[in-house]
Design an enzyme around this catalytic site. Structure first.
Site, PDB file in Angstrom:
ATOM      1  CB  SER A   1       1.997  -1.018   1.701  1.00 59.24           C
ATOM      2  OG  SER A   1       3.375  -1.090   2.007  1.00 59.24           O
TER       3      SER A   1
ATOM      4  CE  LYS B   1       5.052  -3.149  -0.116  1.00 59.17           C
ATOM      5  NZ  LYS B   1       5.455  -2.516   1.145  1.00 59.17           N
TER       6      LYS B   1
ATOM      7  CB  SER C   1       4.252  -1.653   5.066  1.00 60.37           C
ATOM      8  OG  SER C   1       3.545  -0.452   4.952  1.00 60.37           O
TER       9      SER C   1
END
Length: 468
Positions: free
Chosen positions: A142, A67, A166
């Site tokens: 996210s 990420k 997330s």
């Protein structure tokens, strides 16, 4: 049977083929990855012995993605914030460094929502990521780029983080596995934004992958010495687990009702467990879960034990500059002049409103503490709760704005500090992934990981997009 260079080349080709459609990998490091693969092959040909290599490099040659909110040396680290677009990481986040030391090969970094605080992965730096099962749908947030890249078979393992769901929402919307560990086991260092004050107890870093059996070895590497707090070496007897099931949150006014297909999938899980394991699944109704969103929100903005205020989102949006004025940004956004996304501006506005209700917040924080005690008592050392991952299957782009609080289904477990594994359950009638959350008491991650492997065998786990 195949060389490391062949494996990495196959994944690089796959990303090149799929990424123009899904926009999940926002910056690649293919050349470096191929050089690292060559070194792995060289190491294998020199042959220091398989046992030695397995112990020293448990993830030798495994392609991974990270990420973008995590530092990966030489890669951007903006978290989708326009005024960070020139920030390049000069070191590795702790978990990234541990995975590299274990032999893993990072292929690149993946998209997230602006400042990792929204459940659609879209920002003004990289644009929007699309769901591989239906490009008109969201990947979640996210860690949405990770969810999409794994579902599309572009990576083996993903590094995600989770303060309100997330890891689990993208894993659910993209039909892969994701694990939010017990709080405080895996280090969060080296990500932006990092948690401060009370939020350090809610933010968790964890693994995402297509196959349930990969979660545990990756969790071991990510946790490092912290793994001793978990019971990963304990053999789990599924027949001895006390299973509990809750169909929905009790009907919160802020959250959509749970889709029939999601309820149906959960019912099938209960029926399978009862008939196959010969155990009784206890249906429970925990009244306080109805206030999940309010509890999460109040606890996120509460002071820590030293009286330190939670970091303001508007300060983060300014990133070392002046704090952002959400109302002014909203006016700019309406005429297409803001460098922020609408969800980020809206979050800045709601944060200001939350600050106005001190006594209400204090009541909600104490409700959260008592819910935590109730949950720990219910689950004990041998319990697993089955709970929906989200009220709906992957929504269409932009529609989360109309359902902003639906992430409460995942968020509540962050403030309760409990380990949760998100487990896919095949595809629904529209060809979109279904799934379920498996929850245990603190430090009992081994139970949810074992149940995830069991349900993968029963329900098929990850399904290649476009195959249905």
């Amino acid at each position: 049977q195949v060389s490391c260079i062949e494996v990495v080349e196959a994944y690089v080709e796959r990303i090149k083929e799929v990424n123009p459609l899904i926009n999940a990998v926002v910056k690649d490091r293919f050349e470096e990855a191929l050089q690292e693969a060559q070194q792995v092959d060289k190491l294998l040909s020199e042959g220091p012995g398989d046992d030695y290599l397995e112990e020293k490099f448990p993830l030798l040659g495994v392609p991974i993605t990270v990420k973008e909110a995590f530092s990966l040396h030489g890669m951007p680290n903006t978290s989708g914030l326009v005024n960070r677009r020139n920030v390049i990481a000069t070191s590795d986040a702790t978990v990234v460094s541990r995975l590299k030391q274990a032999g893993a090969i990072p292929l690149g970094v993946t998209n997230c929502s602006e400042l990792c605080m929204w459940y659609e992965s879209s920002n003004r730096v990289y644009g929007r990521t699309n769901n591989p099962y239906d490009l008109q749908r969201i990947v979640g947030g996210s860690s949405g780029g990770e969810g999409g890249v794994l579902a599309a078979a572009c990576s083996v393992i993903g590094v995600g983080s989770d303060i309100g769901g997330s890891i689990r929402m993208p894993a659910f919307f993209n039909g892969v596995f994701g694990h939010k560990p017990t709080t405080g086991v895996v280090p969060n260092d080296g990500q932006f934004p990092n948690a401060h004050g009370v939020r350090t107890s809610f933010l968790c870093t964890g693994p995402m992958c297509r196959y349930a059996e990969d979660l545990e070895p990756v969790l071991r590497v990510m946790a490092g010495p912290g793994v001793s707090k978990l019971k990963l070496n304990e053999k789990v007897s599924l027949e001895k687990i006390k299973f509990h099931c809750m169909d929905h949150d009790g009907g919160s006014i802020f959250v959509s009702p749970v889709d029939k297909e999601i309820l149906q999938a959960q019912k099938k899980v209960v029926e399978h467990i009862e008939s196959d394991l010969g155990v009784q699944v206890q249906h429970v109704s925990i009244h306080k879960m109805k206030y999940s969103f309010q509890i999460w929100s109040a606890m996120m903005s509460s002071k820590d034990s030293n009286g330190q205020e939670a970091q303001r989102f508007t300060d983060l949006l300014g990133d070392h500059g002046k704090p952002v004025w959400p109302l002014w940004e909203l006016l700019k956004w309406l005429v297409g002049m803001s460098s922020h996304t609408f969800p980020a501006i809206a979050l800045g506005l709601t944060e200001k409103l939350m600050k106005l209700n001190h006594s209400g917040n204090a009541k909600l924080v104490s409700m959260g503490k008592s819910l935590q005690e109730e949950m720990e008592a219910l689950l004990g050392q041998d319990g697993v709760l089955l709970y929906p991952s989200h009220p709906t299957i992957a929504p269409k782009h932009h529609s989360p704005i109309c359902m902003p609080f639906n992430f409460a289904y995942t968020a509540i477990f962050n403030v309760l500090g409990l380990p949760v594994t998100q487990c896919p359950l095949g595809l629904g009638s529209e060809g979109l992934p279904l799934g379920i959350q498996l929850v245990a008491a603190a430090y009992n991650d081994h139970l949810t990981l074992a149940v995830a492997q069991y349900l993968e065998k029963a329900f098929g786990g990850w399904v290649l997009p476009g195959k249905a």
